[in-house]
Design a protein around this motif. Structure first.
Motif, mmCIF file in Angstrom:
data_model
loop_
_atom_site.group_PDB
_atom_site.id
_atom_site.type_symbol
_atom_site.label_atom_id
_atom_site.label_comp_id
_atom_site.label_asym_id
_atom_site.label_seq_id
_atom_site.Cartn_x
_atom_site.Cartn_y
_atom_site.Cartn_z
ATOM 1 N N ARG A 77 99.528 68.132 26.617
ATOM 2 C CA ARG A 77 99.564 69.442 27.244
ATOM 3 C C ARG A 77 98.915 69.428 28.494
ATOM 4 N NH1 ARG A 77 97.711 74.661 25.270
ATOM 5 N NH2 ARG A 77 97.725 75.083 27.506
ATOM 6 N N SER A 78 99.257 70.444 29.546
ATOM 7 C CA SER A 78 98.574 70.766 30.756
ATOM 8 C C SER A 78 97.791 71.779 30.728
ATOM 9 C CB SER A 78 99.716 71.031 31.774
ATOM 10 O OG SER A 78 100.289 72.431 31.435
ATOM 11 N N LYS A 79 97.141 71.921 31.704
ATOM 12 C CA LYS A 79 96.028 73.232 31.677
ATOM 13 C C LYS A 79 96.648 74.733 31.453
ATOM 14 C CE LYS A 79 92.244 75.346 34.453
ATOM 15 N NZ LYS A 79 91.525 74.858 35.771
ATOM 16 N N ASP A 80 97.896 74.911 31.791
ATOM 17 C CA ASP A 80 98.204 75.995 31.564
ATOM 18 C C ASP A 80 99.241 76.330 30.586
ATOM 19 O OD1 ASP A 80 99.907 74.881 33.391
ATOM 20 O OD2 ASP A 80 100.306 76.458 34.755
ATOM 21 N N TYR A 81 100.058 75.072 30.028
ATOM 22 C CA TYR A 81 101.028 75.003 29.143
ATOM 23 C C TYR A 81 101.070 73.952 28.212
ATOM 24 C CZ TYR A 81 103.364 78.514 32.266
ATOM 25 O OH TYR A 81 103.717 79.735 32.976
ATOM 26 N N ALA A 87 103.408 65.987 37.017
ATOM 27 C CA ALA A 87 102.429 66.076 37.767
ATOM 28 C C ALA A 87 101.178 66.337 37.050
ATOM 29 C CB ALA A 87 102.649 67.314 38.915
ATOM 30 N N ALA A 88 101.110 67.413 36.335
ATOM 31 C CA ALA A 88 99.925 67.516 35.412
ATOM 32 C C ALA A 88 99.624 66.424 34.486
ATOM 33 C CB ALA A 88 100.103 68.722 34.688
ATOM 34 N N GLY A 89 100.653 65.777 33.819
ATOM 35 C CA GLY A 89 100.647 64.606 32.841
ATOM 36 C C GLY A 89 100.158 63.440 33.514
ATOM 37 N N ALA A 90 100.435 63.162 34.657
ATOM 38 C CA ALA A 90 99.738 61.873 35.350
ATOM 39 C C ALA A 90 98.481 62.161 36.018
ATOM 40 C CB ALA A 90 100.623 61.612 36.518
ATOM 41 N N THR A 91 98.258 63.429 36.502
ATOM 42 C CA THR A 91 97.039 63.906 36.840
ATOM 43 C C THR A 91 95.798 63.548 35.973
ATOM 44 O OG1 THR A 91 97.661 65.287 38.721
ATOM 45 C CG2 THR A 91 95.617 65.514 38.006
ATOM 46 N N TYR A 102 102.956 71.227 37.749
ATOM 47 C CA TYR A 102 103.413 71.264 39.146
ATOM 48 C C TYR A 102 102.343 70.859 40.159
ATOM 49 C CZ TYR A 102 107.377 73.125 36.713
ATOM 50 O OH TYR A 102 108.078 73.251 35.881
ATOM 51 N N GLN A 103 101.030 70.782 39.818
ATOM 52 C CA GLN A 103 99.861 70.288 40.701
ATOM 53 C C GLN A 103 99.556 68.722 40.523
ATOM 54 O OE1 GLN A 103 96.397 72.842 40.871
ATOM 55 N NE2 GLN A 103 95.024 71.033 40.973
ATOM 56 N N VAL A 104 99.390 68.113 41.558
ATOM 57 C CA VAL A 104 98.793 66.764 41.799
ATOM 58 C C VAL A 104 97.425 66.538 41.991
ATOM 59 C CG1 VAL A 104 101.162 65.581 41.556
ATOM 60 C CG2 VAL A 104 100.091 66.371 43.856
ATOM 61 N N GLY A 105 96.599 65.961 41.244
ATOM 62 C CA GLY A 105 95.269 65.855 41.911
ATOM 63 C C GLY A 105 94.418 67.252 41.753
ATOM 64 N N SER A 149 101.437 71.920 45.143
ATOM 65 C CA SER A 149 102.927 71.610 44.401
ATOM 66 C C SER A 149 103.343 70.284 44.824
ATOM 67 C CB SER A 149 103.791 72.688 45.324
ATOM 68 O OG SER A 149 105.007 72.360 45.205
ATOM 69 N N ARG A 150 103.768 69.783 43.710
ATOM 70 C CA ARG A 150 104.289 68.366 43.651
ATOM 71 C C ARG A 150 105.604 68.314 44.466
ATOM 72 N NH1 ARG A 150 107.317 67.456 37.912
ATOM 73 N NH2 ARG A 150 108.606 66.047 39.139
ATOM 74 N N LYS A 151 106.010 69.405 45.178
ATOM 75 C CA LYS A 151 107.411 69.650 45.729
ATOM 76 C C LYS A 151 107.078 69.162 47.448
ATOM 77 C CE LYS A 151 110.045 71.889 42.453
ATOM 78 N NZ LYS A 151 111.232 72.983 42.352
ATOM 79 N N ASP A 152 105.640 69.353 47.594
ATOM 80 C CA ASP A 152 105.291 69.393 49.040
ATOM 81 C C ASP A 152 105.269 67.879 49.347
ATOM 82 O OD1 ASP A 152 104.390 69.621 51.706
ATOM 83 O OD2 ASP A 152 102.603 70.856 51.006
ATOM 84 N N ASP A 153 106.274 67.086 49.678
ATOM 85 C CA ASP A 153 106.704 65.737 50.061
ATOM 86 C C ASP A 153 105.908 65.403 51.198
ATOM 87 O OD1 ASP A 153 108.368 64.474 47.799
ATOM 88 O OD2 ASP A 153 109.087 66.206 48.188
ATOM 89 N N ALA A 154 106.141 66.331 52.168
ATOM 90 C CA ALA A 154 105.313 65.794 53.678
ATOM 91 C C ALA A 154 103.876 65.839 53.493
ATOM 92 C CB ALA A 154 105.724 67.310 54.405
ATOM 93 N N ASN A 155 103.226 66.856 52.845
ATOM 94 C CA ASN A 155 101.920 66.692 52.532
ATOM 95 C C ASN A 155 101.197 65.423 51.724
ATOM 96 O OD1 ASN A 155 99.042 67.442 52.441
ATOM 97 N ND2 ASN A 155 99.474 68.585 50.358
#
Length: 361
Positions: A77-81, A87-91, A102-105, A149-155
């Motif tokens: 499980r992640s922090k909120d679900y 993203a949360a699983g790998a973090t 959906y958050q990384v790191g 957001s895991r979708k912020d590829d540029a960042n």
């Protein structure tokens, strides 16, 4: 008197040998290596399906999962679900903390919390990532970046520039078009496409800092990839193992998850085959390099697969299966290990980080 002196000198010599022997053992322990393998979306049902498929349809025996020293279960499980995303699983594996989906790191006092890979690097070890997706995708990103957001590829791509990774083999060149000069100024050899990777492997050329973008976006599916995961992993091990202090290698079989989302069992099995052959290379390396810990697990299960064909006498491509979802599910996943590890039967996903940290210490 002379005999007493001889006895004293003999004892002193023995103690000296013992001290230096213990120092040598301690020194040798500093060259530990870790190979962390993530089968994205790889739940127990797809492992079962692949094993039956390989042994009964292909007639090639059971998978390399059977060659590990042991296994245990991981809560995902992640922090909120209850149902996590990648993203949360790998973090959780990377920093030992649960974060929202959906958050990384994660940040602490405005700074990115160091990952297990950062810690390995601080100990003088080489670090590498080999994945069948863009290097900015959720799982690899969790090991070198922070993003709400895991979708912020540029960042996420910008953060790779300062990650100090020694080796990357992945897709995702489109996110680095504007950064290629910077990468080269940082000492990276940057290669593009599978043909350049093939030439690198065939010539067995070793470079100090290397990034190979095998695709503009994500690599193609298993049967369309010219260079399979096993060859990429084999080259990465040859490269990283030159460091006498050891290395930390992250490998992801990224696309198992993608075909679970699409409920495509044969394509899922294909991706499992890619991983299985890579595991053969990894286990052989660990056999010949005893100071190596191999840990293979999933960030989550996906698809809710069930093997339901009770009338089938063997497992063929026509075997009836059912998917209960086109998204992730909350089932515990199975972790396989090779090397020194004494896990509990069931652990939280955050505990995986601490297992790796303890091993590196």
């Amino acid at each position: 008197m002379k005999s007493l002196l001889v006895i004293f000198l003999t004892i002193a010599l023995i103690l000296n040998i013992l001290v230096f022997s213990s120092v040598k053992v301690f020194s040798d322990a500093s060259n530990k290596s870790v190979i962390l393998v993530i089968g994205d979306g790889m739940g127990l049902p797809i492992i079962s399906a692949y094993e039956y498929y390989k042994s009964e349809h292909l007639k090639k025996g059971y998978s390399n999962f059977a060659e590990f020293d042991g296994a245990f279960l991981v809560r995902t499980r992640s922090k909120d679900y209850v149902v996590t995303d990648s993203a949360a699983g790998a973090t959780a594996f990377a920093i030992g903390r649960r974060v929202p989906n959906y958050q990384v790191g994660e940040l602490q006092e405005g700074k990115r919390i160091p990952t297990i890979m950062d810690i390995a690097k601080s100990k003088g070890k080489s670090t590498g990532i080999v994945v069948e997706c863009s290097i900015t995708h959720a799982t690899p990103a969790a090991f070198y970046s922070y993003s709400a957001s895991r979708k912020d590829d540029a960042n996420i791509a910008k953060q790779l520039l300062y990650s100090n990774l020694d080796l990357v083999i992945s897709g995702g060149y489109k996110h680095f078009v504007e950064h290629q000069d910077k990468l080269k100024s940082l000492g990276y050899t940057v290669l593009y496409g599978e043909e350049e990777l093939r030439e690198l492997i065939q010539t067995n050329k070793i470079t100090e800092k290397l990034i190979v973008f095998t695709a503009y976006d994500h690599p193609p599916q298993y049967k369309q990839r010219k260079i399979k995961l096993e060859k990429k992993v084999e080259y990465a091990l040859e490269n990283l193992s030159r460091n006498p202090k050891g290395f930390f290698l992250l490998v992801e079989a990224s696309q198992i998850d993608w075909y679970a989302h699409q409920n495509k069992i044969i394509e899922e099995i294909d991706e499992m085959e890619d991983l299985d052959y890579a595991l053969r290379i990894i286990l052989n390396y660990a056999k010949n390099n005893q100071n190596t810990l191999v840990l293979v697990l999933a960030d989550h299960d996906c698809g809710g697969l069930s093997l339901v064909d009770y009338q089938a006498k063997i497992f063929t491509p026509e075997f009836k299966v059912k998917y209960s979802s086109d998204y992730h599910v909350a089932d515990h996943i199975v972790a396989f290990y090779k090397g020194y590890l004494k896990p509990k039967p069931i652990v939280d996903n955050t505990e995986v980080y601490y297992m790796l940290l303890d091993y590196l210490k």
